[in-house]
Write a protein that holds these residues in place. Structure first.
Motif, short mmCIF file in Angstrom:
data_model
loop_
_atom_site.label_atom_id
_atom_site.label_comp_id
_atom_site.label_asym_id
_atom_site.label_seq_id
_atom_site.Cartn_x
_atom_site.Cartn_y
_atom_site.Cartn_z
N PHE A 163 0.81 -1.23 0.00
CA PHE A 163 0.00 0.00 0.00
C PHE A 163 0.84 1.27 0.00
CE2 PHE A 163 -2.29 -3.49 1.90
CZ PHE A 163 -3.40 -3.54 1.07
N ASP A 164 2.12 1.14 -0.27
CA ASP A 164 2.95 2.35 -0.34
C ASP A 164 2.51 3.22 -1.51
OD1 ASP A 164 4.39 1.72 1.89
OD2 ASP A 164 6.17 1.02 0.84
N LYS A 165 2.16 2.54 -2.61
CA LYS A 165 1.76 3.31 -3.80
C LYS A 165 0.32 3.04 -4.21
CE LYS A 165 6.23 4.32 -5.63
NZ LYS A 165 7.34 3.41 -5.65
N SER A 166 -0.27 2.00 -3.66
CA SER A 166 -1.64 1.62 -4.05
C SER A 166 -2.64 2.37 -3.18
CB SER A 166 -1.75 0.10 -3.85
OG SER A 166 -3.04 -0.35 -4.10
N THR A 167 -3.54 3.11 -3.81
CA THR A 167 -4.48 3.97 -3.08
C THR A 167 -5.92 3.69 -3.54
OG1 THR A 167 -3.99 5.69 -4.70
CG2 THR A 167 -2.83 5.83 -2.61
N PRO A 168 -6.91 4.11 -2.75
CA PRO A 168 -8.32 3.75 -3.05
C PRO A 168 -8.78 4.10 -4.47
CG PRO A 168 -8.18 4.79 -0.89
CD PRO A 168 -6.81 4.87 -1.48
N ILE A 169 -8.34 5.29 -4.93
CA ILE A 169 -8.66 5.68 -6.31
C ILE A 169 -7.36 6.21 -6.93
CG2 ILE A 169 -11.12 6.18 -5.96
CD1 ILE A 169 -10.36 9.16 -5.71
N LYS A 170 -7.37 6.40 -8.22
CA LYS A 170 -6.13 6.84 -8.90
C LYS A 170 -5.72 8.25 -8.46
CE LYS A 170 -5.08 3.33 -11.59
NZ LYS A 170 -4.16 2.39 -10.95
N ALA A 171 -6.70 9.10 -8.14
CA ALA A 171 -6.38 10.47 -7.72
C ALA A 171 -6.06 10.51 -6.23
CB ALA A 171 -7.58 11.36 -8.02
N ASP A 172 -5.54 11.65 -5.76
CA ASP A 172 -5.25 11.83 -4.34
C ASP A 172 -6.55 12.25 -3.64
OD1 ASP A 172 -4.47 12.54 -1.84
OD2 ASP A 172 -2.92 13.96 -2.46
N GLY A 186 -7.23 12.60 -0.65
CA GLY A 186 -7.02 13.51 0.47
C GLY A 186 -7.27 14.96 0.08
N LYS A 187 -7.06 15.26 -1.22
CA LYS A 187 -7.30 16.63 -1.68
C LYS A 187 -8.79 16.94 -1.77
CE LYS A 187 -3.01 17.44 -4.10
NZ LYS A 187 -2.31 17.19 -5.35
N LEU A 188 -9.58 15.88 -1.93
CA LEU A 188 -11.04 16.04 -2.01
C LEU A 188 -11.64 16.52 -0.70
CD1 LEU A 188 -12.40 12.69 -3.55
CD2 LEU A 188 -12.52 14.95 -4.60
N CYS A 189 -11.08 16.01 0.37
CA CYS A 189 -11.76 16.19 1.67
C CYS A 189 -10.84 16.71 2.75
CB CYS A 189 -12.33 14.84 2.12
SG CYS A 189 -11.03 13.72 2.59
N LYS A 190 -9.63 17.12 2.35
CA LYS A 190 -8.61 17.59 3.31
C LYS A 190 -8.33 16.53 4.37
CE LYS A 190 -9.40 22.46 2.50
NZ LYS A 190 -10.24 23.56 2.83
N LYS A 194 -18.69 5.92 6.55
CA LYS A 194 -19.80 6.62 5.88
C LYS A 194 -20.04 8.04 6.39
CE LYS A 194 -21.44 3.03 3.42
NZ LYS A 194 -21.81 2.97 2.02
N SER A 195 -19.75 8.27 7.66
CA SER A 195 -20.05 9.59 8.20
C SER A 195 -18.98 10.62 7.83
CB SER A 195 -20.18 9.51 9.72
OG SER A 195 -18.97 9.05 10.27
N MET A 196 -17.87 10.19 7.28
CA MET A 196 -16.82 11.18 7.00
C MET A 196 -16.22 11.12 5.61
SD MET A 196 -13.44 9.59 8.76
CE MET A 196 -14.03 8.63 10.12
N CYS A 197 -16.23 9.94 4.99
CA CYS A 197 -15.44 9.77 3.77
C CYS A 197 -16.30 9.90 2.51
CB CYS A 197 -14.77 8.40 3.81
SG CYS A 197 -13.95 7.99 2.26
N PRO A 198 -16.02 10.92 1.68
CA PRO A 198 -16.84 11.08 0.47
C PRO A 198 -16.77 9.88 -0.47
CG PRO A 198 -15.06 12.72 0.56
CD PRO A 198 -15.02 11.97 1.85
N LEU A 199 -15.66 9.17 -0.49
CA LEU A 199 -15.57 7.99 -1.37
C LEU A 199 -16.57 6.93 -0.94
CD1 LEU A 199 -11.72 7.36 -1.75
CD2 LEU A 199 -13.21 8.80 -3.13
#
Ligand code: SF4
Ligand code: SF4
Length: 173
Positions: A14-23, A25-29, A118-123
């Protein structure tokens, strides 16, 4: 091999593998790092990683949540941070968030969207599991296929899945 080294190897997935291709973290700070309680449960044996690495940004303690194994009650360690960590040392739960392993009613292990997210993560509110990066989901499956060779981790995941069920009631899909 000692369990802490198994976790350290799985972390690399998981060093480089992330939930979606984009970052995301920028979506939701980075909302998932800003919770007031901030605690992440560690998987059985994972606390040994933090005893080994001794990161100055993390504090671990025993939680009230427990499972039973070998006739003993085992309180699950929880890791607290102040919302900042060394990305390469973060625990497995943070690496796989907002997904989680889950043992379903048929006793089969699957990967689901964590209802606690669900209460915090837009994804977690906008995507289905099929919308997450395929490589990321595959890596989670791979990690838990390895970890579930341990009877203790499998027993833990049964108790953990019952705990997840409590949250599922509040977030019907
Ligand atoms: S809350 Fe969800 S979208 Fe935001 S950084 Fe965490 S995983 Fe990504
Ligand atoms: S350990 Fe790191 S990734 Fe996990 S909640 Fe804390 S700051 Fe976020």
């Amino acid at each position: 091999m000692n369990v802490e080294y198994i976790y350290l190897q799985l972390y690399r997935l998981f060093d480089k593998s992330t939930p979606i291709k984009a970052d995301c973290g920028k979506l939701c700070k980075k909302r998932c790092c800003k919770g007031d309680d901030g605690g992440m449960y560690l998987f059985p044996g994972e606390e040994k990683v933090f005893k080994l690495l001794k990161p100055n940004w993390a504090k671990t303690e025993k939680s009230d949540f427990y499972y039973e194994f070998g006739g003993k009650r085992k309180n699950v360690p929880i890791l607290f941070c102040d919302g900042i960590c060394d990305r390469y040392q973060r625990p497995l739960a943070c690496r796989i968030f907002p997904l989680t392993p889950y043992i379903n009613k048929d006793g089969k292990a699957e990967i689901i969207i964590d209802p606690r997210a669900k209460s915090m993560c837009p994804l977690s509110n906008t995507l289905d599991i099929a919308d997450f990066d395929g490589g990321f989901v595959k890596n989670i499956k791979k990690a838990f296929a390895v970890l579930m060779r341990s009877k203790e981790i499998t027993e833990y995941l049964k108790a953990y899945s019952e705990y997840i069920d409590e949250y599922k009631k509040f977030f019907k899909e």
